[in-house]
Design an enzyme around this catalytic site. Structure first.
Site, PDB file in Angstrom:
ATOM      1  N   GLU A 148      17.279  22.799  -6.051  1.00 32.62           N
ATOM      2  CA  GLU A 148      18.323  22.228  -6.928  1.00 32.62           C
ATOM      3  C   GLU A 148      19.719  22.407  -6.335  1.00 32.62           C
ATOM      4  O   GLU A 148      20.709  21.944  -6.915  1.00 32.62           O
ATOM      5  CB  GLU A 148      18.256  22.859  -8.328  1.00 32.62           C
ATOM      6  CG  GLU A 148      18.941  24.213  -8.475  1.00 32.62           C
ATOM      7  CD  GLU A 148      18.162  25.381  -7.851  1.00 32.62           C
ATOM      8  OE1 GLU A 148      17.111  25.127  -7.235  1.00 32.62           O
ATOM      9  OE2 GLU A 148      18.607  26.533  -7.973  1.00 32.62           O
ATOM     10  N   CYS A 159      11.887  30.396  -6.695  1.00 28.75           N
ATOM     11  CA  CYS A 159      12.463  31.731  -6.460  1.00 28.75           C
ATOM     12  C   CYS A 159      11.745  32.829  -7.248  1.00 28.75           C
ATOM     13  O   CYS A 159      10.634  33.170  -6.895  1.00 28.75           O
ATOM     14  CB  CYS A 159      13.959  31.718  -6.694  1.00 28.75           C
ATOM     15  SG  CYS A 159      14.766  32.857  -5.550  1.00 28.75           S
ATOM     16  N   HIS A 184      15.987  27.215  -3.127  1.00 30.12           N
ATOM     17  CA  HIS A 184      16.499  26.496  -4.299  1.00 30.12           C
ATOM     18  C   HIS A 184      16.672  25.004  -4.041  1.00 30.12           C
ATOM     19  O   HIS A 184      17.731  24.573  -3.585  1.00 30.12           O
ATOM     20  CB  HIS A 184      17.835  27.112  -4.744  1.00 30.12           C
ATOM     21  CG  HIS A 184      17.670  28.432  -5.407  1.00 30.12           C
ATOM     22  ND1 HIS A 184      17.597  28.574  -6.768  1.00 30.12           N
ATOM     23  CD2 HIS A 184      17.502  29.668  -4.888  1.00 30.12           C
ATOM     24  CE1 HIS A 184      17.415  29.849  -7.068  1.00 30.12           C
ATOM     25  NE2 HIS A 184      17.356  30.536  -5.942  1.00 30.12           N
TER      26      HIS A 184
HETATM   27  N1  LIG Z   1      17.084  33.580  -7.270  1.00 26.71           N
HETATM   28  C1  LIG Z   1      16.029  34.258  -7.687  1.00 26.71           C
HETATM   29  O1  LIG Z   1      15.253  33.798  -8.509  1.00 26.71           O
HETATM   30  C2  LIG Z   1      15.895  35.668  -7.200  1.00 26.71           C
HETATM   31  C3  LIG Z   1      14.549  36.277  -7.410  1.00 26.71           C
HETATM   32  C4  LIG Z   1      14.523  37.789  -7.285  1.00 26.71           C
HETATM   33  N2  LIG Z   1      15.343  38.371  -8.296  1.00 26.71           N
HETATM   34  C5  LIG Z   1      14.970  38.194  -5.908  1.00 26.71           C
HETATM   35  O2  LIG Z   1      16.046  38.697  -5.734  1.00 26.71           O
HETATM   36  O3  LIG Z   1      14.236  38.008  -4.970  1.00 26.71           O
END
Ligand SMILES: NC(=O)CC[C@H](N)C(=O)O
Length: 557
Positions: free
Chosen positions: A526, A440, A524
């Site tokens: 996880e 992410c 994600h």
């Molecule tokens: N879950 C995250 O790591 C989000 C990454 C970043 N802040 C976004 O909104 O794209």
């Protein structure tokens, strides 16, 4: 004790604990321990009275409380057609915050045991918004429950304040509402507040389509600076527990939900959702048309909003709107520094894992830009010994630990802003030829370190049901996602390939360097909450480190 009502006076002079000096009175906990020692379980009140589970209250059917009848000026359109339901007044003329009382007593089971009644009686109390007076002595033994909580007649209470509010034409709050969500486009949504009071929490309003895992969602540090609207209507119904937090502090600024919170119905629940939210110092608002919000955000893009649940009930929509309009937005904001945690060693693996514990472990540094705990568990289960370093750790601090791999975590805010200090460190790690895996925000930072750029998405991806295609194999994974920015594929240099794409909007979901051992995904693997189709990525990272270890052993032989 002076009491204005004869029925209460009788109670207070007979078996009320209020008559006993508090020093000699057993606390609620002491009473509970004694009760357990004495073998008393569900029946028997703390006063030693036994009551039948089927007993009926002698109170008439409660009347609904009505508003002042005055037309109140409402400065903005209220696109929400269904006004929040007004709590019916108790038959004694008081409006009791029955949910709060049940919460203070420790939940429906506890209050039923305390009063010596069944859960059906508690359900009826909720419905009529009152507890029959004969049970008050039992409830008064609970720390934090006072007589004025049980009746509004005796003191100036929330009921009186509410009535004052309703007749105050300068307060636009409609009857029954005590909280508002004001969007920067001028939309005002009225609702009922829960959790901690706030004069106004301002941030980006986003929506999550996850049907489960509200506790994991709200404690995901990536939600810092954001107010989360849940599209699933029933939030809070399984309560909260001590295990499901993804970080100790709740990063999200507030929760917006459709239905009022009901009593927790889960054996895992330790605390009702509203109480948990209050402990985290955050507010929630219910009675909101969350579909309307979702359509607005879907059609018009990300938007700032402010959630107000003031203690005094006075809501000034003009000033809230001003504050919302002044908020600069997430673009350009580095929030990783606000949620990152100090250096630590992480040893816990995934719960109930069926995978055998690996003997041959890999030394990994996990960069914490706002890491979710379950990512660290997945790394451990896949075979990593994990040292977590704060977001601002330098390349020298990372490399000093001689990692076999470096992991880049998720996190909040604008990746370009966090990149100003994170990218130089990541570049040095890549130059040192250490394998890198990112998730992410970590994906967005790796893309920048490899020469790419990020941009703000028109529509963020948040939820546990997002299809992603692996472009090499054609395999589709159902993934958990939470991001509002994305990697611009057009900006990627020739030695970086696209590995995954979103089947919702075609945006980038994964990259890999063709010259270095570095890869990352936007989603994600996880889960937490969500499906675990993509756990293989943690194993892929470990496989890269295994190959390196095997090569260096062969080279040394
Ligand atoms: N879950 C995250 O790591 C989000 C990454 C970043 N802040 C976004 O909104 O794209």
């Amino acid at each position: 004790m002076i009491c204005l009502r004869s029925d209460i006076a009788v109670l207070l002079t007979s078996d009320s604990p209020q008559e006993t000096p508090s020093a000699s009175r057993p606390s609620f906990l002491e009473w509970r321990q004694n009760r357990t020692k004495a073998g008393l379980q569900q029946s028997g009140s703390p006063c030693g009275r036994k009551t039948s589970h089927s007993e009926k209250t002698s109170h008439p059917v409660p009347k609904r409380k009505t508003g002042s009848g005055k037309k109140l000026p409402i400065p903005f359109p209220i696109p929400y057609s269904e006004p929040p339901e007004v709590h019916p007044a108790a038959s004694n003329g008081a409006t009791m915050d029955i949910d709060r009382i049940i919460e203070k007593a420790g939940g429906a089971d506890e209050i039923a045991a305390l009063a010596g009644v069944g859960l059906e009686a508690v359900r009826k109390w909720r419905q009529s918004r009152m507890v029959p007076t004969k049970h008050w002595p039992a409830l008064l033994r609970v720390p934090g429950i006072a007589l004025q909580d049980l009746t509004a007649d005796l003191t100036t209470t929330e009921t009186q304040q509410e009535q004052e509010r309703e007749t105050d034409v300068s307060n636009p709050c409609p009857p029954g509402a005590n909280a508002a969500l004001v969007l920067a486009d001028g939309t005002v949504l009225w609702g009922r507040g829960f959790g901690a009071h706030t004069e106004g929490a301002v941030g980006e309003l986003c929506f999550s389509t996850g049907m489960t895992g509200y506790q994991e969602t709200l404690t995901d540090p990536s939600f810092a600076g954001q107010i989360v609207t849940f599209t699933f209507p029933h939030i809070g119904n399984v309560g909260t527990n001590a295990d499901d937090n993804e970080a100790p502090k709740m990063a999200a600024l507030g929760a917006v939900v459709k239905e009022d919170i009901t009593a927790p119905a889960s054996w895992r629940s330790h605390e009702p959702f509203a109480a948990w939210l209050r402990d985290h110092g955050r507010a929630g608002i219910s009675g909101i048309d969350t579909r309307a919000i979702t359509r607005t955000l879907r059609d018009n893009g990300p938007q700032t909003a402010i959630l107000a649940f003031p203690e005094n009930g006075r809501i000034d929509t003009d000033s809230l709107l001003n504050r919302a309009r002044q908020w600069p937005g997430l673009e350009g904001m580095d929030l990783a520094k606000e949620v990152t945690r100090p250096k630590r060693v992480w040893t816990e693996g995934v719960w109930h894992s069926t995978k055998p514990v690996r003997e041959n472990r890999r030394r990994v540094v996990a960069m914490d830009y706002g890491a979710k705990d379950n990512i660290l568990r997945c790394l451990v289960t896949a075979g990593c010994d994990v040292t977590v370093l704060p977001a601002t750790a330098t390349a020298e601090e990372i490399l000093e630990l001689r990692p076999e791999g470096v992991f880049l975590s998720n996190g909040p805010g604008d990746p370009a802003a966090t990149g100003t200090y994170a990218v130089p460190a990541i570049r040095k790690v890549l130059d040192a030829n250490v394998p890198v895996f990112g998730i992410c925000l970590g994906h967005q930072l790796l893309a920048q370190a490899l020469g790419g750029k990020t941009y703000k998405l028109e529509r963020g991806h948040r939820g546990a049901n997002q299809p992603v295609k692996d472009v090499e194999t054609g395999r589709v994974e159902i993934t958990s996602q939470n991001h509002g920015f994305a990697v611009d594929e057009k900006s990627l240099p020739a030695d970086v390939k696209v590995t995954h794409v979103s089947l919702f909007d075609g945006s980038n979901e994964g990259i890999a360097s063709t010259t270095k051992d570095a890869f990352s995904v936007q989603y994600h693997p996880e889960a937490s909450p969500g499906p675990s189709d993509s756990f293989y990525l943690f194993e892929r990272f470990v496989a890269v480190m295994d190959r390196r270890a095997a090569n260096s052993t062969n080279a040394g032989a």
